[in-house]
Write a protein that holds these residues in place. Structure first.
Motif, PDB file in Angstrom:
ATOM      1  N   ALA A   3      24.951   8.555 -21.470  1.00 15.15           N
ATOM      2  CA  ALA A   3      25.946   8.173 -20.469  1.00 15.15           C
ATOM      3  C   ALA A   3      26.298   9.367 -19.592  1.00 15.15           C
ATOM      4  N   GLU A  86      32.184   6.887 -24.515  1.00 18.91           N
ATOM      5  CA  GLU A  86      31.057   7.086 -23.604  1.00 18.91           C
ATOM      6  C   GLU A  86      29.977   6.022 -23.748  1.00 18.91           C
ATOM      7  N   ARG A  87      29.855   5.454 -24.949  1.00 20.87           N
ATOM      8  CA  ARG A  87      28.868   4.383 -25.103  1.00 20.87           C
ATOM      9  C   ARG A  87      29.269   3.177 -24.262  1.00 20.87           C
ATOM     10  N   GLU A  89      31.175   3.352 -21.690  1.00 25.53           N
ATOM     11  CA  GLU A  89      31.039   3.782 -20.303  1.00 25.53           C
ATOM     12  C   GLU A  89      29.635   3.515 -19.773  1.00 25.53           C
ATOM     13  N   LEU A  90      28.637   3.791 -20.606  1.00 31.54           N
ATOM     14  CA  LEU A  90      27.261   3.546 -20.182  1.00 31.54           C
ATOM     15  C   LEU A  90      27.018   2.061 -19.941  1.00 31.54           C
ATOM     16  N   THR A  93      28.457   1.192 -16.661  1.00 32.48           N
ATOM     17  CA  THR A  93      27.671   1.810 -15.597  1.00 32.48           C
ATOM     18  C   THR A  93      26.428   0.989 -15.294  1.00 32.48           C
ATOM     19  N   CYS A  94      25.732   0.568 -16.322  1.00 35.00           N
ATOM     20  CA  CYS A  94      24.498  -0.205 -16.119  1.00 35.00           C
ATOM     21  C   CYS A  94      24.776  -1.632 -15.662  1.00 35.00           C
ATOM     22  N   THR A 108      20.755  -2.158 -20.207  1.00 33.55           N
ATOM     23  CA  THR A 108      21.743  -1.513 -21.055  1.00 33.55           C
ATOM     24  C   THR A 108      21.305  -1.517 -22.514  1.00 33.55           C
ATOM     25  N   LEU A 112      21.249   1.901 -24.355  1.00 31.95           N
ATOM     26  CA  LEU A 112      22.354   2.132 -25.281  1.00 31.95           C
ATOM     27  C   LEU A 112      22.005   1.826 -26.725  1.00 31.95           C
TER      28      LEU A 112
END
Length: 375
Positions: A3, A86-87, A89-90, A93-94, A108, A112
């Protein structure tokens, strides 16, 4: 880590390459030099530096200069965002709305969950080649349209919620098939999402669904994980009753918020299936409602199973035979079971053999082999 790299580089492929290089370097150095006091910071900083070196070598530094920090970053210095995990968050984001929903979810999961393309294809009930094309299209669109790798503002989170829920659900499903650690990871993400969006009933519905199912994980397999155990044969003393109770409380919260969506209905089904006496007609009715919400053939298959459990395997078989799910393992294993109950052993054998061809795990193969031996 990924991330952070995606946000830093603005490039999905570069982030994956940098992460791989950092882990490879750690595998070489750490056995001799020892593990750093902050392994995450070491890996992230190393990956960033490797990415910077690669950019310089490719002579694109001028284009990327705004991405480079003045000093090396460490994990503790990362900026706080509205999303604390942060996981998660990724995932957000995706899950950009400019991408097709299936592309968001697949991309994702690839980044992830550590899932391979074949795993994702199986979750979507498509071929591996089809999934490769979807992933390629998603990455190509990201580059072509300049989709930003950034966390959306809090007021924009709901527009990505459907994709985020689908991602967490599919990660959990992968864990439910035997990868228990991945199931726990999905529940952890679900808890963070529930804290982030406390008034979204579907978030609580999904969390309740995962918690109730996960509470039965120790009973789903026997013989050191080699044998699959069906619900009616499970040792209930192995169930985590506290987690079931907690899951039901989360479900009550979802219903109290007015939740009537697919995840809430699935959680209600899961809750009913943990009762001492399962009300199968009610389960079948909930599956009917779920089928109306989702249009899913797999849900229709599950509804047929509930109809059979309620005492009408002939009606269930008629419903199953109307479904176009030839490439789905549980379609054939369900047909085999219904045919066996109806005394049509030769047809049941053919269905179980087809299911065995599609089985991807040892417990699935052992279970189907055992059913064949019983005929």
């Amino acid at each position: 880590m990924l991330a952070s790299l995606v946000g830093f580089l603005g490039d999905f492929d570069r982030a994956e390459e940098a992460a791989q290089e950092a882990f490879a370097l750690a595998a070489q150095r750490w056995p001799e030099a020892g593990t750093p006091s902050n392994p995450g910071a070491w890996l992230t900083t190393t990956a960033r530096n490797r990415a910077i070196d690669r950019i310089r070598r490719e002579r694109t530094l001028a284009e990327k200069i705004h991405l480079l920090p003045a000093t090396e970053a460490v994990m503790d210095e990362f900026d706080e965002t509205v999303i604390k995990d942060e996981r998660l968050e990724l995932i957000f984001t995706c899950c950009h709305p400019a991408l097709a929903l299936d592309g968001q979810v697949a991309l994702t999961l690839r980044a992830l969950g550590g899932l391979q393309t074949a795993d994702i294809a199986r979750a979507f009930l498509v071929s591996e080649e089809t999934m490769k094309r979807r992933l390629t299209r998603a990455k190509t669109k990201i580059k072509a349209t300049g989709i930003p790798f950034a966390v959306p503002d809090a007021h924009r989170l709901p527009e990505r919620l459907d994709a985020v829920l689908a991602v967490i659900y599919l990660i959990y499903n992968e864990g439910y098939s035997g990868r228990i650690d991945l199931g726990a990871e999905a529940i952890s993400l679900g808890r963070v999402l529930a804290e982030l969006m406390p008034d979204e009933p579907d978030v609580h519905g999904l969390l309740a669904l995962m918690m109730i199912h996960h509470a039965r994980r120790q009973a789903r397999f026997s013989n050191d994980g080699e044998d699959l155990v069906l619900l009616e044969d499970q040792d209930r003393s192995l169930w985590d009753l506290d987690q079931i109770s907690a899951g039901r409380a989360v479900l009550d919260r979802a219903i109290g918020l007015g939740g009537r969506g697919a995840y809430v209905v699935q959680a209600a089904i899961a809750s009913l299936q943990t009762r001492e006496q399962i009300d199968w007609p009610q389960v079948a009715e909930l599956y009917r409602r779920l089928a109306e919400l989702t249009g899913s053939l797999v849900v229709e298959l599950n509804r047929a199973v509930a109809v059979a459990q309620a005492g009408d395997p002939a009606k269930a078989l008629q419903a199953v035979d109307r479904l176009d799910l030839d490439g789905y393992l549980y379609f054939h294993s369900t047909r085999g079971e219904l045919l066996r109950r109806l005394g049509r052993d030769a047809e049941a054998r053919a269905a179980y053999l087809r299911a065995l061809e599609l089985a991807a795990t040892t417990p699935e193969r052992r279970f189907l082999t055992g059913r064949l031996e019983q005929l």
